[in-house]
Scaffold this motif. Sequence first.
Motif, PDB file in Angstrom:
ATOM      1  N   ILE A 165      -6.538  13.849  -0.684  1.00 37.78           N
ATOM      2  CA  ILE A 165      -5.076  13.768  -0.597  1.00 37.78           C
ATOM      3  C   ILE A 165      -4.493  14.521  -1.797  1.00 37.78           C
ATOM      4  O   ILE A 165      -5.157  14.656  -2.827  1.00 37.78           O
ATOM      5  N   LEU A 166      -3.291  15.006  -1.630  1.00 37.35           N
ATOM      6  CA  LEU A 166      -2.540  15.621  -2.744  1.00 37.35           C
ATOM      7  C   LEU A 166      -1.376  14.700  -3.011  1.00 37.35           C
ATOM      8  O   LEU A 166      -0.659  14.342  -2.076  1.00 37.35           O
ATOM      9  N   TYR A 167      -1.157  14.320  -4.253  1.00 36.80           N
ATOM     10  CA  TYR A 167      -0.011  13.448  -4.495  1.00 36.80           C
ATOM     11  C   TYR A 167       0.737  13.825  -5.759  1.00 36.80           C
ATOM     12  O   TYR A 167       0.182  14.404  -6.689  1.00 36.80           O
ATOM     13  N   ARG A 178       0.854  -1.192   0.000  1.00 39.66           N
ATOM     14  CA  ARG A 178       0.000   0.000   0.000  1.00 39.66           C
ATOM     15  C   ARG A 178       0.892   1.244   0.000  1.00 39.66           C
ATOM     16  O   ARG A 178       2.019   1.199   0.499  1.00 39.66           O
ATOM     17  N   ARG A 179       0.369   2.349  -0.495  1.00 34.48           N
ATOM     18  CA  ARG A 179       1.150   3.582  -0.552  1.00 34.48           C
ATOM     19  C   ARG A 179       0.640   4.568   0.503  1.00 34.48           C
ATOM     20  O   ARG A 179      -0.568   4.858   0.550  1.00 34.48           O
ATOM     21  N   PRO A 180       1.559   5.082   1.364  1.00 39.40           N
ATOM     22  CA  PRO A 180       1.125   6.033   2.403  1.00 39.40           C
ATOM     23  C   PRO A 180       0.876   7.429   1.830  1.00 39.40           C
ATOM     24  O   PRO A 180       1.664   7.919   1.024  1.00 39.40           O
ATOM     25  N   MET A 181      -0.224   8.049   2.238  1.00 40.21           N
ATOM     26  CA  MET A 181      -0.567   9.406   1.804  1.00 40.21           C
ATOM     27  C   MET A 181      -1.185  10.170   2.975  1.00 40.21           C
ATOM     28  O   MET A 181      -2.056   9.653   3.675  1.00 40.21           O
ATOM     29  N   ALA A 218       9.184   7.917   5.030  1.00 39.77           N
ATOM     30  CA  ALA A 218      10.033   6.737   4.903  1.00 39.77           C
ATOM     31  C   ALA A 218       9.260   5.744   4.075  1.00 39.77           C
ATOM     32  O   ALA A 218       8.034   5.802   4.031  1.00 39.77           O
ATOM     33  N   GLU A 219       9.952   4.851   3.426  1.00 37.39           N
ATOM     34  CA  GLU A 219       9.218   3.817   2.700  1.00 37.39           C
ATOM     35  C   GLU A 219       8.583   2.882   3.723  1.00 37.39           C
ATOM     36  O   GLU A 219       9.191   2.571   4.742  1.00 37.39           O
ATOM     37  N   MET A 220       7.355   2.517   3.486  1.00 41.37           N
ATOM     38  CA  MET A 220       6.595   1.753   4.482  1.00 41.37           C
ATOM     39  C   MET A 220       6.074   0.453   3.904  1.00 41.37           C
ATOM     40  O   MET A 220       5.712   0.389   2.723  1.00 41.37           O
ATOM     41  N   GLN A 264       5.198   9.584  -8.711  1.00 40.16           N
ATOM     42  CA  GLN A 264       6.574   9.281  -8.326  1.00 40.16           C
ATOM     43  C   GLN A 264       7.048   7.993  -9.003  1.00 40.16           C
ATOM     44  O   GLN A 264       8.146   7.927  -9.510  1.00 40.16           O
ATOM     45  N   GLY A 265       6.203   6.985  -8.989  1.00 40.34           N
ATOM     46  CA  GLY A 265       6.568   5.680  -9.544  1.00 40.34           C
ATOM     47  C   GLY A 265       5.304   4.940  -9.955  1.00 40.34           C
ATOM     48  O   GLY A 265       4.269   5.556 -10.242  1.00 40.34           O
ATOM     49  N   GLU A 266       5.368   3.617  -9.895  1.00 44.80           N
ATOM     50  CA  GLU A 266       4.291   2.797 -10.427  1.00 44.80           C
ATOM     51  C   GLU A 266       2.938   3.038  -9.727  1.00 44.80           C
ATOM     52  O   GLU A 266       1.903   3.205 -10.372  1.00 44.80           O
ATOM     53  N   GLY A 267       2.965   3.079  -8.393  1.00 47.77           N
ATOM     54  CA  GLY A 267       1.710   3.200  -7.643  1.00 47.77           C
ATOM     55  C   GLY A 267       0.990   4.511  -7.919  1.00 47.77           C
ATOM     56  O   GLY A 267      -0.215   4.531  -8.219  1.00 47.77           O
ATOM     57  N   THR A 268       1.711   5.603  -7.845  1.00 40.85           N
ATOM     58  CA  THR A 268       1.083   6.904  -8.060  1.00 40.85           C
ATOM     59  C   THR A 268       0.718   7.111  -9.533  1.00 40.85           C
ATOM     60  O   THR A 268      -0.237   7.818  -9.838  1.00 40.85           O
ATOM     61  N   ARG A 269       1.443   6.438 -10.440  1.00 39.91           N
ATOM     62  CA  ARG A 269       1.075   6.518 -11.856  1.00 39.91           C
ATOM     63  C   ARG A 269      -0.281   5.840 -12.083  1.00 39.91           C
ATOM     64  O   ARG A 269      -1.141   6.345 -12.783  1.00 39.91           O
TER      65      ARG A 269
HETATM   66  C1  LIG Z   1       3.511   9.194   6.168  1.00 36.88           C
HETATM   67  C2  LIG Z   1       3.685   9.477   4.704  1.00 36.88           C
HETATM   68  C3  LIG Z   1       2.838  10.358   4.081  1.00 36.88           C
HETATM   69  C4  LIG Z   1       2.984  10.630   2.726  1.00 36.88           C
HETATM   70  N1  LIG Z   1       2.146  11.521   2.160  1.00 36.88           N
HETATM   71  C5  LIG Z   1       2.263  11.799   0.840  1.00 36.88           C
HETATM   72  C6  LIG Z   1       1.375  12.709   0.233  1.00 36.88           C
HETATM   73  O1  LIG Z   1       0.465  13.249   0.868  1.00 36.88           O
HETATM   74  N2  LIG Z   1       1.544  12.954  -1.099  1.00 36.88           N
HETATM   75  C7  LIG Z   1       2.538  12.357  -1.842  1.00 36.88           C
HETATM   76  O2  LIG Z   1       2.653  12.605  -3.040  1.00 36.88           O
HETATM   77  N3  LIG Z   1       3.399  11.497  -1.271  1.00 36.88           N
HETATM   78  C8  LIG Z   1       3.270  11.188   0.042  1.00 36.88           C
HETATM   79  N4  LIG Z   1       4.137  10.286   0.614  1.00 36.88           N
HETATM   80  C9  LIG Z   1       5.136   9.626  -0.250  1.00 36.88           C
HETATM   81  C10 LIG Z   1       4.434   8.536  -1.047  1.00 36.88           C
HETATM   82  O3  LIG Z   1       3.971   7.540  -0.175  1.00 36.88           O
HETATM   83  C11 LIG Z   1       5.381   7.932  -2.083  1.00 36.88           C
HETATM   84  O4  LIG Z   1       5.735   8.921  -3.021  1.00 36.88           O
HETATM   85  C12 LIG Z   1       4.683   6.813  -2.806  1.00 36.88           C
HETATM   86  O5  LIG Z   1       4.502   5.719  -1.929  1.00 36.88           O
HETATM   87  C13 LIG Z   1       5.497   6.379  -4.007  1.00 36.88           C
HETATM   88  O6  LIG Z   1       4.814   5.281  -4.579  1.00 36.88           O
HETATM   89  P1  LIG Z   1       5.025   4.905  -6.099  1.00 36.88           P
HETATM   90  O7  LIG Z   1       4.517   3.519  -6.269  1.00 36.88           O
HETATM   91  O8  LIG Z   1       4.471   5.943  -6.995  1.00 36.88           O
HETATM   92  O9  LIG Z   1       6.579   4.942  -6.269  1.00 36.88           O
HETATM   93  P2  LIG Z   1       7.581   3.738  -6.132  1.00 36.88           P
HETATM   94  O10 LIG Z   1       7.643   3.041  -7.461  1.00 36.88           O
HETATM   95  O11 LIG Z   1       7.279   2.913  -4.927  1.00 36.88           O
HETATM   96  O12 LIG Z   1       8.901   4.527  -5.873  1.00 36.88           O
HETATM   97  C14 LIG Z   1       9.379   5.512  -6.773  1.00 36.88           C
HETATM   98  C15 LIG Z   1      10.389   6.374  -6.064  1.00 36.88           C
HETATM   99  O13 LIG Z   1       9.804   6.980  -4.905  1.00 36.88           O
HETATM  100  C16 LIG Z   1      10.544   6.688  -3.734  1.00 36.88           C
HETATM  101  N5  LIG Z   1       9.599   6.461  -2.622  1.00 36.88           N
HETATM  102  C17 LIG Z   1       8.777   5.405  -2.487  1.00 36.88           C
HETATM  103  N6  LIG Z   1       8.071   5.487  -1.343  1.00 36.88           N
HETATM  104  C18 LIG Z   1       8.472   6.632  -0.749  1.00 36.88           C
HETATM  105  C19 LIG Z   1       8.144   7.274   0.475  1.00 36.88           C
HETATM  106  N7  LIG Z   1       7.276   6.752   1.346  1.00 36.88           N
HETATM  107  N8  LIG Z   1       8.726   8.453   0.760  1.00 36.88           N
HETATM  108  C20 LIG Z   1       9.615   8.980  -0.083  1.00 36.88           C
HETATM  109  N9  LIG Z   1       9.995   8.417  -1.245  1.00 36.88           N
HETATM  110  C21 LIG Z   1       9.440   7.259  -1.576  1.00 36.88           C
HETATM  111  C22 LIG Z   1      11.318   5.405  -4.062  1.00 36.88           C
HETATM  112  O14 LIG Z   1      12.522   5.332  -3.309  1.00 36.88           O
HETATM  113  C23 LIG Z   1      11.593   5.579  -5.526  1.00 36.88           C
HETATM  114  O15 LIG Z   1      12.730   6.374  -5.748  1.00 36.88           O
HETATM  115  C24 LIG Z   1       4.013  10.005   1.963  1.00 36.88           C
HETATM  116  C25 LIG Z   1       4.881   9.105   2.605  1.00 36.88           C
HETATM  117  C26 LIG Z   1       4.721   8.850   3.954  1.00 36.88           C
HETATM  118  C27 LIG Z   1       5.642   7.895   4.619  1.00 36.88           C
END
Ligand SMILES: Cc1cc2nc3c(=O)[nH]c(=O)nc-3n(C[C@H](O)[C@H](O)[C@H](O)COP(=O)(O)OP(=O)(O)OC[C@H]3O[C@@H](n4cnc5c(N)ncnc54)[C@H](O)[C@@H]3O)c2cc1C
Length: 263
Positions: free
Chosen positions: A67-69, A52-55, A218-220, A72-77
């Motif tokens: 939420i505002l996002y 799961r992705r934290p937001m 942090a990554e969770m 960044q990578g696969e999940g948010t895409r």
């Molecule tokens: C408590 C918390 C609250 C958050 N709130 C928001 C929010 O409101 N809006 C938002 O846009 N993002 C937020 N994030 C960050 C968000 O969770 C990550 O950007 C998201 O999980 C990336 O998922 P992805 O599948 O798109 O990218 P992935 O394919 O998983 O990763 C792509 C890149 O993003 C980096 N990344 C992955 N997870 C995180 C993370 N948790 N923190 C920082 N970098 C990460 C990886 O190292 C990699 O370089 C939050 C993170 C936490 C821990």
Amino acid sequence: MPHLADCRIMSNQEIAPEHYRLTLHAPQIAAESAAGQFCMIEVRPGYAPFLRRPMSFERIFNDGFSILYRVQGEGTRLMAMMSSGQVLNIQGPLGKPFPLNPTYQRHILVAGGIGIAPFPALGDAIVRTLGKTPEIVIAARTERLLLCEKDFRQMGCRVHFVTDDGSAGEKGLASDGLLRLNPGPDCVVYACGPMPMLKAVHAVCAARGAVCYASLEAEMACGDGVCLGCVVESNVEVEYERMVRVCKDGPIFDTRIIRWDAY
Ligand SMILES: Cc1cc2nc3c(=O)[nH]c(=O)nc-3n(C[C@H](O)[C@H](O)[C@H](O)COP(=O)(O)OP(=O)(O)OC[C@H]3O[C@@H](n4cnc5c(N)ncnc54)[C@H](O)[C@@H]3O)c2cc1C
Ligand code: FES
């Protein structure tokens, strides 16, 4: 106690390049959520993406939250391709909220990039609960990525812009913007953004005698304190370890307890 709920998407709009606002119908989660807490989103049922992705909660309403996002990578895409009517499974609320303390004269929010995400809810809470108007530094790489100006102007906040390229406001870093506001012991500073920015904001606050609460990332994996996948180094001992879990002990921390020289 966090809920696990299937929540209908009310809207999912691009508000800046690669930045989206997603609004979900989630009355049960919203009723128990506060600014600074977050949820974990199952982007797609099954194993891909696996976690799961934290937001953070951007705004909390009676019947749900937004939420505002940033993509960044696969999940948010995948999230960016969703539209209203679709359903997402959400776990939340998780973590601890921003502490609200009425004894401080000034409440200063410092946002770096998508670090603005939890601040509309915090601004609302400061106005409604404490009857005070926060000041905010909104920092981003460039003008197009300065988000939420309208929200904070509507709250009556003083808004200070800082951009890396000088395309709007002051040219510099979020911590430069904070310095200009001349923080002191009568201030509480709330910060959210990348680790180097939080470290710099902490240094300004420590030098000026202002208390600072930062929302850490942090990554969770589990999001609920079990897997220890999200630990950061701390100056204080918690259960015999100098480590704190961002998901359970945070994500909001008094910055004095973080070992900044490790980051
Ligand atoms: C408590 C918390 C609250 C958050 N709130 C928001 C929010 O409101 N809006 C938002 O846009 N993002 C937020 N994030 C960050 C968000 O969770 C990550 O950007 C998201 O999980 C990336 O998922 P992805 O599948 O798109 O990218 P992935 O394919 O998983 O990763 C792509 C890149 O993003 C980096 N990344 C992955 N997870 C995180 C993370 N948790 N923190 C920082 N970098 C990460 C990886 O190292 C990699 O370089 C939050 C993170 C936490 C821990
Ligand atoms: S994500 Fe599992 S302990 Fe924090």
